[in-house]
Design an enzyme around this catalytic site. Structure first.
Site, PDB file in Angstrom:
ATOM      1  N   GLY A 215       0.825  -1.220   0.000  1.00 23.68           N
ATOM      2  CA  GLY A 215       0.000   0.000   0.000  1.00 23.68           C
ATOM      3  C   GLY A 215       0.845   1.249   0.000  1.00 23.68           C
ATOM      4  O   GLY A 215       2.048   1.203  -0.291  1.00 23.68           O
ATOM      5  N   ASN A 216       0.228   2.366   0.311  1.00 19.45           N
ATOM      6  CA  ASN A 216       0.973   3.630   0.389  1.00 19.45           C
ATOM      7  C   ASN A 216       0.333   4.536   1.442  1.00 19.45           C
ATOM      8  O   ASN A 216      -0.620   4.149   2.110  1.00 19.45           O
ATOM      9  CB  ASN A 216       1.028   4.305  -0.988  1.00 19.45           C
ATOM     10  N   ARG A 217       0.863   5.755   1.560  1.00 21.20           N
ATOM     11  CA  ARG A 217       0.487   6.632   2.678  1.00 21.20           C
ATOM     12  C   ARG A 217      -0.756   7.470   2.439  1.00 21.20           C
ATOM     13  O   ARG A 217      -1.099   8.314   3.256  1.00 21.20           O
ATOM     14  CB  ARG A 217       1.646   7.593   2.972  1.00 21.20           C
TER      15      ARG A 217
END
Ligand code: PMT
Length: 405
Positions: A215-217
């Site tokens: 995933g990412n932020r």
């Protein structure tokens, strides 16, 4: 948000308050409406004044509430008729079973039902009552009658009721009620009334196994703010999101998790949309295969996961009349990289943001954006709230929609 230019600035709203324990929450609704720039004219039933005094609404709104149908207001022969004609919309909160019944049957024997009957603009009601009263066949028949006549129901919600029981009958939270009022006001004559806008938000999650993902932020805040700004201008908004934020009022939400699911949802909604605004941080790669069982650590010191490229959603989605707005999350060469992406993704606009800054980009409430277009124009904007960024992006989308015809 910029209240001075928001959807409630300059609006006149009739606030009908009826006799329920939840009447105290109408004070917060009144206060929020006033803060958003609206003129609020309160009408109350006698029963409502048993719970909250008219002086409270006078103090919060700056106007004397109408309570007695026989009392002159010094201005109009028939104040309720004048209000019904002049107001942009009317909200009844809390709405008791009794007032729903009287509104459904045209019985106008108090200031709330009199004004409701005289109202020319939209009528919204936020019910609050005991779960049994809400479920009662008589109440439900009245609800259907009112809905068939175009009355909008805000709730009620399931939750803890004044009786201590848990059930359907709880008043919607004031902040959410006010968001629905903004949406209704936007639909009246907002600059995007009638337009359909699809917005994406959040970081996609690409499963590694049943408990892990790549995933990412992205928190989703940027996309949600764009969706709210579009809603406030009257657009019919669908928010395709992988974020876990609460759904904005008055916006349809299509939850997704992976890039593939986001692609399918975007393709479905873009087909009927005027504009697509992709604020989501889509994972460029996903694990080639998600394991069916949780992967054990075993004896391994390193763990390589083979990744495969995800489809580029915004580049893939076509539509002769679709206005496409991409975002570019960059940590270096902001404008040059964004310019390249504008072309690669065949977008009409690209919104570049420097995600290495601490007050902009991921997970904060502010952003610093530069909007680039196909003609080489660059609009570099100062730090502002994500909602205000949404407003500035929608100004440009509006111009493109107008030029498209
Ligand atoms: O959600 P927040 O915490 O509020 O953070 C906001 C944000 C930083 C995520 C947002 O402002 C932002 O920059 N979103 C785009 C992030 C991104 O994926 O940028 P990109 O440069 O990798 O992609 C460019 C564009 O192509 C984006 O519009 C993206 O949605 C789209 N894209 C990317 C990959 C892919 N496979 N398909 C796509 O459609």
């Amino acid at each position: 948000m910029s209240e001075a230019t928001g959807p409630l600035a300059g609006r006149t709203i009739v606030l009908g308050v009826t006799g329920s324990i939840a009447a105290y929450k109408a004070v917060e609704v009144a206060s929020r409406l006033v803060q958003a720039g609206a003129t609020v004219r309160t009408v109350m039933t006698r029963a409502a004044t048993e719970f909250v005094g008219p002086a409270t609404f006078r103090g919060v709104t700056g106007h004397e509430p109408l309570v007695d149908i026989w009392a002159p207001d010094g201005e109009h022969a028939e104040p309720h008729v004048a209000l019904g004609r002049e107001a942009d919309l009317m909200l009844v909160t809390p709405a008791t079973a009794s007032v729903l019944g009287r509104l459904a049957h045209g019985i106008s024997d108090d200031c709330v039902t009199l004004t409701g009957l005289a109202m020319r603009g939209p009528l919204l009601v936020a019910p609050a009552m005991d779960a049994g009263m809400w479920a009662n066949a008589a109440t439900q028949a009245n609800v259907r009658t009112l809905q068939e006549r175009g009355v909008t129901f805000l709730g009620p919600l399931e939750g803890r009721l004044a009786s201590g029981e848990i059930g359907a009958g709880r008043l919607m939270e004031p902040v959410t009620i006010v968001d629905h009022i903004k949406a209704a006001a936007g639909r009246l004559d907002g600059a995007l009334a009638g337009a359909r806008i699809a917005v994406t938000a959040g970081g996609t999650r690409e499963p590694v196994d049943p408990v892990r993902f790549v995933g990412n932020r992205s928190s989703g805040k940027m996309g949600y703010a764009v969706a709210e700004a579009a809603r406030d201008r009257g657009a019919d908004v669908v928010l395709i999101t992988s974020a876990e934020l609460a759904a904005p009022a008055g916006v349809r939400v299509a939850p997704v998790e992976t890039a593939q699911e986001m692609l399918e949802a975007v393709e479905e909604h873009a087909a009927t949309s005027d504009a697509l605004i992709m604020a989501a941080a889509v994972a460029d790669y996903r694990p080639v295969e998600a394991a069916k069982e949780k992967q054990k650590r075993g004896g391994r010191e390193t763990w390589g996961i083979d990744l495969v490229r995800n489809p580029d959603i915004i580049a893939t989605v076509q539509g002769e009349r679709l206005i496409k707005v991409a975002f570019a999350a960059e940590t270096q060469d902001l404008v040059d990289n964004a310019q390249k992406k504008l072309v690669e993704k065949n977008a009409h606009l690209i919104v570049a943001n420097d995600v290495s800054a601490t007050d902009a980009g991921f997970a904060v409430d502010t952003n610093r954006i530069t909007i680039l277009d196909r003609d080489g124009n660059q609009d570099e904007l100062p730090l502002m709230s994500k909602y205000d960024c949404g407003v500035r992006i929608l100004d440009r989308v509006q111009e493109l929609l107008a030029a498209r015809g």
